[in-house]
Design a protein around this motif. Sequence first.
Motif, PDB file in Angstrom:
ATOM      1  N   PRO A 198       5.074   4.941  -0.207  1.00 43.14           N
ATOM      2  CA  PRO A 198       4.718   3.579   0.216  1.00 43.14           C
ATOM      3  C   PRO A 198       5.705   3.024   1.237  1.00 43.14           C
ATOM      4  O   PRO A 198       6.912   3.338   1.199  1.00 43.14           O
ATOM      5  N   GLY A 199       5.211   2.188   2.124  1.00 48.91           N
ATOM      6  CA  GLY A 199       6.054   1.642   3.185  1.00 48.91           C
ATOM      7  C   GLY A 199       7.205   0.811   2.668  1.00 48.91           C
ATOM      8  O   GLY A 199       8.303   0.832   3.249  1.00 48.91           O
ATOM      9  N   THR A 200       7.010   0.059   1.578  1.00 51.31           N
ATOM     10  CA  THR A 200       8.085  -0.787   1.060  1.00 51.31           C
ATOM     11  C   THR A 200       9.210   0.018   0.419  1.00 51.31           C
ATOM     12  O   THR A 200      10.286  -0.524   0.161  1.00 51.31           O
ATOM     13  N   TRP A 201       8.965   1.292   0.148  1.00 48.17           N
ATOM     14  CA  TRP A 201      10.025   2.139  -0.401  1.00 48.17           C
ATOM     15  C   TRP A 201      10.987   2.615   0.675  1.00 48.17           C
ATOM     16  O   TRP A 201      12.082   3.071   0.378  1.00 48.17           O
ATOM     17  N   ILE A 202      10.570   2.533   1.932  1.00 45.25           N
ATOM     18  CA  ILE A 202      11.311   3.152   3.032  1.00 45.25           C
ATOM     19  C   ILE A 202      12.406   2.218   3.530  1.00 45.25           C
ATOM     20  O   ILE A 202      12.148   1.062   3.868  1.00 45.25           O
ATOM     21  N   GLN A 203      13.614   2.730   3.600  1.00 49.98           N
ATOM     22  CA  GLN A 203      14.732   1.991   4.189  1.00 49.98           C
ATOM     23  C   GLN A 203      14.839   2.286   5.672  1.00 49.98           C
ATOM     24  O   GLN A 203      15.057   1.388   6.483  1.00 49.98           O
ATOM     25  N   SER A 204      14.665   3.554   6.048  1.00 54.61           N
ATOM     26  CA  SER A 204      14.701   3.935   7.455  1.00 54.61           C
ATOM     27  C   SER A 204      14.069   5.312   7.615  1.00 54.61           C
ATOM     28  O   SER A 204      13.918   6.060   6.649  1.00 54.61           O
ATOM     29  N   VAL A 242       2.550  -7.699  -1.466  1.00 55.84           N
ATOM     30  CA  VAL A 242       1.129  -7.574  -1.778  1.00 55.84           C
ATOM     31  C   VAL A 242       0.370  -7.523  -0.463  1.00 55.84           C
ATOM     32  O   VAL A 242       0.723  -8.204   0.502  1.00 55.84           O
ATOM     33  N   TYR A 243      -0.676  -6.689  -0.418  1.00 51.58           N
ATOM     34  CA  TYR A 243      -1.417  -6.423   0.824  1.00 51.58           C
ATOM     35  C   TYR A 243      -2.897  -6.326   0.491  1.00 51.58           C
ATOM     36  O   TYR A 243      -3.286  -5.812  -0.562  1.00 51.58           O
ATOM     37  N   ALA A 244      -3.739  -6.847   1.393  1.00 53.23           N
ATOM     38  CA  ALA A 244      -5.192  -6.707   1.241  1.00 53.23           C
ATOM     39  C   ALA A 244      -5.811  -6.628   2.629  1.00 53.23           C
ATOM     40  O   ALA A 244      -5.336  -7.278   3.572  1.00 53.23           O
ATOM     41  N   ASN A 245      -6.877  -5.816   2.763  1.00 52.11           N
ATOM     42  CA  ASN A 245      -7.527  -5.711   4.063  1.00 52.11           C
ATOM     43  C   ASN A 245      -9.029  -5.936   3.937  1.00 52.11           C
ATOM     44  O   ASN A 245      -9.563  -6.206   2.861  1.00 52.11           O
ATOM     45  N   GLU A 246      -9.708  -5.808   5.071  1.00 55.30           N
ATOM     46  CA  GLU A 246     -11.129  -6.119   5.176  1.00 55.30           C
ATOM     47  C   GLU A 246     -11.993  -5.200   4.324  1.00 55.30           C
ATOM     48  O   GLU A 246     -13.110  -5.558   3.943  1.00 55.30           O
ATOM     49  N   ASN A 247     -11.507  -4.008   4.051  1.00 52.69           N
ATOM     50  CA  ASN A 247     -12.235  -3.056   3.222  1.00 52.69           C
ATOM     51  C   ASN A 247     -11.963  -3.270   1.729  1.00 52.69           C
ATOM     52  O   ASN A 247     -12.333  -2.450   0.910  1.00 52.69           O
ATOM     53  N   ALA A 248     -11.287  -4.381   1.411  1.00 54.67           N
ATOM     54  CA  ALA A 248     -10.926  -4.746   0.033  1.00 54.67           C
ATOM     55  C   ALA A 248      -9.830  -3.854  -0.549  1.00 54.67           C
ATOM     56  O   ALA A 248      -9.568  -3.898  -1.756  1.00 54.67           O
ATOM     57  N   ARG A 249      -9.202  -3.035   0.294  1.00 55.52           N
ATOM     58  CA  ARG A 249      -8.043  -2.278  -0.181  1.00 55.52           C
ATOM     59  C   ARG A 249      -6.944  -3.268  -0.540  1.00 55.52           C
ATOM     60  O   ARG A 249      -6.574  -4.132   0.262  1.00 55.52           O
ATOM     61  N   HIS A 271       4.451   1.194  -7.177  1.00 51.46           N
ATOM     62  CA  HIS A 271       3.339   0.947  -6.244  1.00 51.46           C
ATOM     63  C   HIS A 271       2.027   1.164  -6.981  1.00 51.46           C
ATOM     64  O   HIS A 271       1.864   2.137  -7.729  1.00 51.46           O
ATOM     65  N   MET A 272       1.086   0.257  -6.762  1.00 51.43           N
ATOM     66  CA  MET A 272      -0.285   0.421  -7.244  1.00 51.43           C
ATOM     67  C   MET A 272      -1.229  -0.023  -6.136  1.00 51.43           C
ATOM     68  O   MET A 272      -1.003  -1.053  -5.497  1.00 51.43           O
ATOM     69  N   SER A 273      -2.280   0.750  -5.900  1.00 49.24           N
ATOM     70  CA  SER A 273      -3.247   0.395  -4.859  1.00 49.24           C
ATOM     71  C   SER A 273      -4.649   0.755  -5.335  1.00 49.24           C
ATOM     72  O   SER A 273      -4.833   1.705  -6.107  1.00 49.24           O
ATOM     73  N   TYR A 274      -5.617  -0.023  -4.835  1.00 46.74           N
ATOM     74  CA  TYR A 274      -7.013   0.158  -5.228  1.00 46.74           C
ATOM     75  C   TYR A 274      -7.905   0.030  -3.995  1.00 46.74           C
ATOM     76  O   TYR A 274      -7.711  -0.846  -3.160  1.00 46.74           O
ATOM     77  N   ASN A 275      -8.887   0.904  -3.901  1.00 46.50           N
ATOM     78  CA  ASN A 275      -9.940   0.824  -2.877  1.00 46.50           C
ATOM     79  C   ASN A 275     -11.276   0.730  -3.610  1.00 46.50           C
ATOM     80  O   ASN A 275     -11.880   1.746  -3.931  1.00 46.50           O
ATOM     81  N   THR A 291     -13.386   5.290  -2.046  1.00 44.99           N
ATOM     82  CA  THR A 291     -12.818   4.434  -3.077  1.00 44.99           C
ATOM     83  C   THR A 291     -11.737   5.222  -3.816  1.00 44.99           C
ATOM     84  O   THR A 291     -11.657   6.447  -3.710  1.00 44.99           O
ATOM     85  N   GLY A 292     -10.929   4.510  -4.578  1.00 48.85           N
ATOM     86  CA  GLY A 292      -9.899   5.236  -5.320  1.00 48.85           C
ATOM     87  C   GLY A 292      -8.770   4.336  -5.752  1.00 48.85           C
ATOM     88  O   GLY A 292      -8.782   3.116  -5.541  1.00 48.85           O
ATOM     89  N   LYS A 293      -7.774   4.959  -6.351  1.00 54.60           N
ATOM     90  CA  LYS A 293      -6.605   4.229  -6.834  1.00 54.60           C
ATOM     91  C   LYS A 293      -5.399   5.163  -6.835  1.00 54.60           C
ATOM     92  O   LYS A 293      -5.533   6.393  -6.900  1.00 54.60           O
ATOM     93  N   GLN A 294      -4.225   4.552  -6.722  1.00 59.66           N
ATOM     94  CA  GLN A 294      -2.974   5.315  -6.755  1.00 59.66           C
ATOM     95  C   GLN A 294      -1.945   4.562  -7.587  1.00 59.66           C
ATOM     96  O   GLN A 294      -1.788   3.347  -7.455  1.00 59.66           O
ATOM     97  N   TYR A 295      -1.266   5.320  -8.458  1.00 61.01           N
ATOM     98  CA  TYR A 295      -0.131   4.808  -9.219  1.00 61.01           C
ATOM     99  C   TYR A 295       1.081   5.649  -8.818  1.00 61.01           C
ATOM    100  O   TYR A 295       1.031   6.881  -8.855  1.00 61.01           O
ATOM    101  N   ASN A 296       2.159   4.975  -8.459  1.00 55.74           N
ATOM    102  CA  ASN A 296       3.297   5.678  -7.882  1.00 55.74           C
ATOM    103  C   ASN A 296       4.582   5.007  -8.367  1.00 55.74           C
ATOM    104  O   ASN A 296       4.756   3.792  -8.175  1.00 55.74           O
TER     105      ASN A 296
END
Length: 748
Positions: A198-204, A242-249, A271-275, A291-296
């Motif tokens: 996930p992007g928020t995990w990245i420092q550089s 928290v993030y949301a887009n037009e595809n409801a992700r 991290h948790m995400s849902y499509n 569609t899908g989901k991720q737990y990380n």
Amino acid sequence: MQGLRYLFVLLGIILATNYNAQVKGKVVEISKKSDTTIVPGVVVIWEGSAIGSTTDENGNFTLPIFSETNRLIISSVGYENKTITVMDTSKFLLLVLKSGIDLNEVEILYYTNGTEVSYLNPIKMEMLNERSLMKAACCNLSESFETNPSIDVNFADAISGAKQIQMLGLSGQYAQITKENMPYLRGLANNYGLSFIPGTWIQSIQLSKGAGSVVNGYESLTGQINTELQNPESSDKLNFNVYANENARNEYNLNLSHRFNPKLSFGLLSHMSYNPLVQDLNKDGFADIPTGKQYNFMNKYAFNNGKNFEAQVGAAYVKDERAGGQYAGTVKNYNDTVPLYKIGIDNEKWEVYSKTGFVFKKKPGTSMGLQLSYLDHNQTNFYGNNKYNGLEKTFYANYIFQGILGTTNNTYKIGASFMNDEVKESFNLYKFKRLEQVTGVFAEYAKNYKEKFNIVAGIRVDQHNYYGLFVIPRLHLRYAFKPTSVLRFSGGRALRTANIFTDNSYLMASSRQWYVETSDLAKPYGLNPETAWNYGLNYTQKFKINYRDAYVTLDLYRTDFVNQVVTDIDYNTQEVHIFNLKGPSYSNTFQFEFNMEPRKRLFVKMAYRFVDTKMSFKEGLMQKAMVSKHRAFINIGYETKNSHWLFDFTTQYNGAKRLPGTETNPDEYQRAAYSPDYFNLLGQITYVTKIKKADFNIYLGVENLLNYKQTNPIVSGDMPYSKYFDASMVWGSIYGRMLYMGLRFKIK
């Protein structure tokens, strides 16, 4: 006893030092009357090391980045020693001392434009810091390069939603992608692994083109991309996104860190995400994004005794599920007598690792350590009637000893590595398994002559249980005509085992029949390893425009394959042929990049790249498909005076790409020989404020602003079980315009 102690450390700890990049800064003093003066002679040294520097007559200092710690010890006559934490080593540090009191009043100010290029490093390395990652949504690693001209990001196919990258005109598997300088994107992770960070995990992110260091292994054909994750010793106490887009992700990220005492720190990355939404905006009968989901999750512990010992251990787990293809609501005139074409992708991966290091205080510049990791990755996929199952278990160890010869202008690294990689795969009727065991030793020497000339020469020798003994030489040279004019050369050899299924998983979303043309059944898949030489030149010129820094950089690289595992889909439209290279295969890349700050806080980056990639197929030497010969890029970033508003806008020009041949298909299932060229525009606005002691950001962005979509991306989409079906012919956007928004909340 002392020897036993060192032996114990040698067997159980890791070195995490990294001298490839530099941190620069300046020390000034503010008097009681608010007068500012420079401070020469201040000693700046990394905690627990002998790596340091002293400010010159102008108060400036430069010292190598020491990745074992991010804590600097500042000392000066008349002051007490003070330890400070550096949050981002890519930024210029302005250390402000207050006269009449001790160094507890040191204040750190940062200056950066998001991407930094070192002028002292013999290896040209771009450092993408958190400011760069904030320019776009950067939901995961694959999306972190949208505003970088050196990396191309494309959809792998029209139905899985997977993205792939290209570097120096070649697919991402030819770049060595590491996580905290340990192997990451290889084997089963080649196809979907970019979405597991996930992007928020990245420092550089550190990006270097061409031959890399022999310390990091033998697999870097086109370059190295290393991702540094948030460090519990220096990261925010709480970081919520928290993030949301037009595809409801929708995505939810929570990072926590806690310092139990000065020696022990704890970090949790989650991290948790849902499509959840099925959409078919291009009207081809298939869901544009699965569609899908991720737990990380990742848990890290860091220990530093403040003297000569430092350790980090951690564990991670990811579960990623996706479902896509046809749905009753997306198919015109749906008839349940014909089965819908479905896809399912299921990844489960867990890993443990340790990173620890030991510094010999009585021997300046001398340290040693050991990197250890183990992972278990299980993947189960189906694409219509095509079924793939894979299981990979990998153990990796890397020992490094670093020292100096006389002075810090002459340094060396020696060490040994071991990898045990067990892979079992099945795809339809194919079943393969292999156990790769590789033991290697390496040595690298670095010479610095008055910061004008640098050489880094390395060699490693590895014994592979399938390929026998092979030698990997690497060479890097740097010559500074002036401190602002730098020429670099790199050259070296690389080797990798092709993973024919995960490297080409996008072709599983088709009805093509696969044929693996073996040459030696004693080797993985019956194929020889891929070997190549890479040569590169880079020239960087820094200058002033309107009293502000600007620079131009020119890159010229060539990758020349001695052997390659060729995937030929031009020979027959309904077939995939995989075989060892017979003839030439190469990629030439030229890139021009110009960076400037025309007005204060307004940053402009422009780039143009030309790529010529050809390989020998069954029908002769041909241009590689799905690679743009011409690509241009403009990025404009601006922040207001009070830093409350951040604006970023990027324009990408993508030139025409050769498409695989379809001339033997029926007329309605044929495609043009080349894709059209097109523009992709993306931008983001961020509002930054503070709520008490917390940082609060709201961002709103758009991808593919022009709403450009590829027409008819799926061949024979109306008859997915026919022999002509092919969803891999993707050269552009599938979804179209994508709006997104999100918020960030940080407590430092």
